[in-house]
Enzyme design. Sequence first.
Site, PDB file in Angstrom:
ATOM      1  N   LYS A 125      -2.533 -15.656 -16.227  1.00  0.00           N
ATOM      2  CA  LYS A 125      -1.529 -14.590 -16.304  1.00  0.00           C
ATOM      3  C   LYS A 125      -1.127 -14.426 -17.757  1.00  0.00           C
ATOM      4  O   LYS A 125      -1.188 -15.384 -18.530  1.00  0.00           O
ATOM      5  CB  LYS A 125      -0.285 -14.977 -15.492  1.00  0.00           C
ATOM      6  CG  LYS A 125       0.591 -13.791 -15.127  1.00  0.00           C
ATOM      7  CD  LYS A 125       0.106 -13.098 -13.875  1.00  0.00           C
ATOM      8  CE  LYS A 125       0.856 -11.848 -13.574  1.00  0.00           C
ATOM      9  NZ  LYS A 125       0.477 -11.306 -12.260  1.00  0.00           N
ATOM     10  N   ASP A 165      -0.134  -5.456 -14.412  1.00  0.00           N
ATOM     11  CA  ASP A 165       0.944  -6.031 -13.598  1.00  0.00           C
ATOM     12  C   ASP A 165       2.148  -5.129 -13.896  1.00  0.00           C
ATOM     13  O   ASP A 165       1.967  -3.983 -14.330  1.00  0.00           O
ATOM     14  CB  ASP A 165       1.186  -7.509 -13.994  1.00  0.00           C
ATOM     15  CG  ASP A 165       2.070  -8.259 -13.010  1.00  0.00           C
ATOM     16  OD1 ASP A 165       1.580  -8.629 -11.936  1.00  0.00           O
ATOM     17  OD2 ASP A 165       3.267  -8.471 -13.287  1.00  0.00           O
ATOM     18  N   GLY A 236      11.205  -1.483  -4.988  1.00  0.00           N
ATOM     19  CA  GLY A 236      10.330  -1.124  -6.093  1.00  0.00           C
ATOM     20  C   GLY A 236       9.832   0.305  -5.932  1.00  0.00           C
ATOM     21  O   GLY A 236      10.025   0.927  -4.869  1.00  0.00           O
ATOM     22  N   GLY A 238       6.766   1.151  -8.052  1.00  0.00           N
ATOM     23  CA  GLY A 238       5.569   1.142  -8.900  1.00  0.00           C
ATOM     24  C   GLY A 238       4.327   1.226  -8.048  1.00  0.00           C
ATOM     25  O   GLY A 238       4.349   1.643  -6.886  1.00  0.00           O
ATOM     26  N   ASN A 239       3.270   0.760  -8.655  1.00  0.00           N
ATOM     27  CA  ASN A 239       1.955   0.805  -8.053  1.00  0.00           C
ATOM     28  C   ASN A 239       1.872   0.099  -6.697  1.00  0.00           C
ATOM     29  O   ASN A 239       1.298   0.621  -5.737  1.00  0.00           O
ATOM     30  CB  ASN A 239       1.055   0.165  -9.128  1.00  0.00           C
ATOM     31  CG  ASN A 239      -0.258  -0.242  -8.642  1.00  0.00           C
ATOM     32  OD1 ASN A 239      -0.446  -1.382  -8.237  1.00  0.00           O
ATOM     33  ND2 ASN A 239      -1.175   0.684  -8.645  1.00  0.00           N
ATOM     34  N   ALA A 241       4.427  -0.680  -4.516  1.00  0.00           N
ATOM     35  CA  ALA A 241       5.244   0.026  -3.534  1.00  0.00           C
ATOM     36  C   ALA A 241       4.530   1.301  -3.074  1.00  0.00           C
ATOM     37  O   ALA A 241       4.451   1.595  -1.873  1.00  0.00           O
ATOM     38  CB  ALA A 241       6.603   0.371  -4.135  1.00  0.00           C
ATOM     39  N   TRP A 242       3.975   2.027  -4.013  1.00  0.00           N
ATOM     40  CA  TRP A 242       3.274   3.296  -3.735  1.00  0.00           C
ATOM     41  C   TRP A 242       2.151   3.093  -2.718  1.00  0.00           C
ATOM     42  O   TRP A 242       2.065   3.805  -1.708  1.00  0.00           O
ATOM     43  CB  TRP A 242       2.765   3.845  -5.070  1.00  0.00           C
ATOM     44  CG  TRP A 242       1.796   4.976  -5.042  1.00  0.00           C
ATOM     45  CD1 TRP A 242       2.067   6.279  -4.735  1.00  0.00           C
ATOM     46  CD2 TRP A 242       0.394   4.912  -5.368  1.00  0.00           C
ATOM     47  NE1 TRP A 242       0.922   7.023  -4.846  1.00  0.00           N
ATOM     48  CE2 TRP A 242      -0.111   6.218  -5.237  1.00  0.00           C
ATOM     49  CE3 TRP A 242      -0.467   3.884  -5.759  1.00  0.00           C
ATOM     50  CZ2 TRP A 242      -1.457   6.527  -5.489  1.00  0.00           C
ATOM     51  CZ3 TRP A 242      -1.797   4.184  -6.008  1.00  0.00           C
ATOM     52  CH2 TRP A 242      -2.281   5.484  -5.866  1.00  0.00           C
TER      53      TRP A 242
HETATM   54  O1  2IT Z   1      -0.331 -10.387  -9.368  1.00  0.00           O
HETATM   55  C1  2IT Z   1      -1.503  -9.988  -9.263  1.00  0.00           C
HETATM   56  O2  2IT Z   1      -2.269 -10.425  -8.415  1.00  0.00           O
HETATM   57  C2  2IT Z   1      -1.954  -8.955 -10.205  1.00  0.00           C
HETATM   58  N1  2IT Z   1      -1.177  -8.523 -11.044  1.00  0.00           N
HETATM   59  C3  2IT Z   1      -3.376  -8.478 -10.176  1.00  0.00           C
HETATM   60  C4  2IT Z   1      -4.275  -9.391 -10.940  1.00  0.00           C
HETATM   61  C5  2IT Z   1      -5.681  -8.879 -11.126  1.00  0.00           C
HETATM   62  O3  2IT Z   1      -6.402  -9.552 -11.896  1.00  0.00           O
HETATM   63  O4  2IT Z   1      -6.082  -7.880 -10.544  1.00  0.00           O
END
Ligand code: 2IT
Length: 445
Positions: A125, A165, A236, A238-239, A241-242
């Site tokens: 991450k 993210d 939320g 964002g992506n 929630a959408w």
């Molecule tokens: O929290 C997650 O699983 C993501 N942000 C996606 C990570 C990814 O490499 O697609």
Amino acid sequence: MYDLKNFIAELEKRNPAQPEFVQAVEEVLESIVDVVNKNPAYLGAKILDRITEPDRVITFKVEWEDDNGDVQVNRGYRVQFNNALGPYKGGIRFHPSVTLGGLKFLGFEQIFKNSLTGLPLGGGKGGSDFNPKGKSDNEMMRFSKAFMTELQKYLGPDLDVPAGDIGVGAREIGYFYGQWKRIQGDHVGVLTGKNRNWGGSLIRPEATGFGAIYFLNEMVGIRNDLLAGKTVGVSGFGNVAWGAVMKASELGARVVTVSGPDGYIHDEAGINTEEKFNYLVELRASNNDVVEPYAKKFGATFVAGRKPWEVPMDVAIPCAIQNELNGDDAATLLGNGVKYVVEASNMGCTPEAIAAFHKAGIPFAPGKAANAGGVAVSGLEMTQNSMKLSWTREEVDEKLQQIMKTIHANCAKEGRRDGDVVDYVRGANIAGFRRVADTMIDMGY
Ligand code: 2IT
């Protein structure tokens, strides 16, 4: 033999001021400590000591110029936590709350999530304390380029493959990819969540939300219940929630809330039209971080400064950020008769909230299982990049559905208690852990 209390106390000492990391480790270890203590191979390999220490942590300075011509300095990070199963894989978060401890919690969770997908993906991450709120497109580009100028030193298509993210979407991935190509000169799939025109996978933008609803559908199904007709609350906008709103709505549920830092909207009629779905995307792209305009546009109610969990709902799906649903919220939800809770955000519920759902016998899906659809389609994007071809929407969606079904089945198998009650937290942690631990033992130290 591992003693959980002692182990956590030592971990806390070694990782001071990283409460979210300690919380994430404690949740996993509570589930697996008995499995470890009964297995001499795990004990001999000191598996818990090894799996809770990141392979490496990279921090770097990001210098960039804002629209006024002033120099700004932020801090960037990449936590390469564990690559037993494959290249480090996990998102990049741009949010003012980002700290090293926060990214270590997310990287640790990612190891087990990625293991559950069954794909060859390690856990990592990264991110920055940079705040995208109110930034112009040019500022986003300058910051993203400066961030990638440093980060690219540590990446590779078989080494470490970031994605988006919170605060990082297809636009930022585009700027990252452009900078990679400018510096490295090659066109390899070193990021996922790319635009479809240059190597991205269909369904990747929707995948986390879609996957969470596919998982929910399995939870509902084994109880001979139906998702259609259920009232769903989402946080939320964002992506994640959408995608969840669209898929839940498609399967006949009525989604009545989304939320932002400014409060939540309550749309009694349901968030169920293309126009409403597209408006969520527009709101997110504006970089203003507010949901109130939705209420004005569609005649819904806006409740300032509060969370959506006070609205009566059958299914609660936190899709925003860690610890967004606490013990008090859980009590309110239970008082209103909530039937299922699915974490689409990473560690969206506090330990007190999870304990309350368990005590009430309410099926609760942890993020590392329920939101694995995003990284799973990232894995499928890597496969398509390696093959230099792209699959159709139907092909990707079918694979995603199959992966979510398998994750659910593995969690149910490892987490089944008496009768048909499944402890999904225990199931996800044990199933995710076994594959990584066995691999680490196969590979020695
Ligand atoms: O929290 C997650 O699983 C993501 N942000 C996606 C990570 C990814 O490499 O697609």
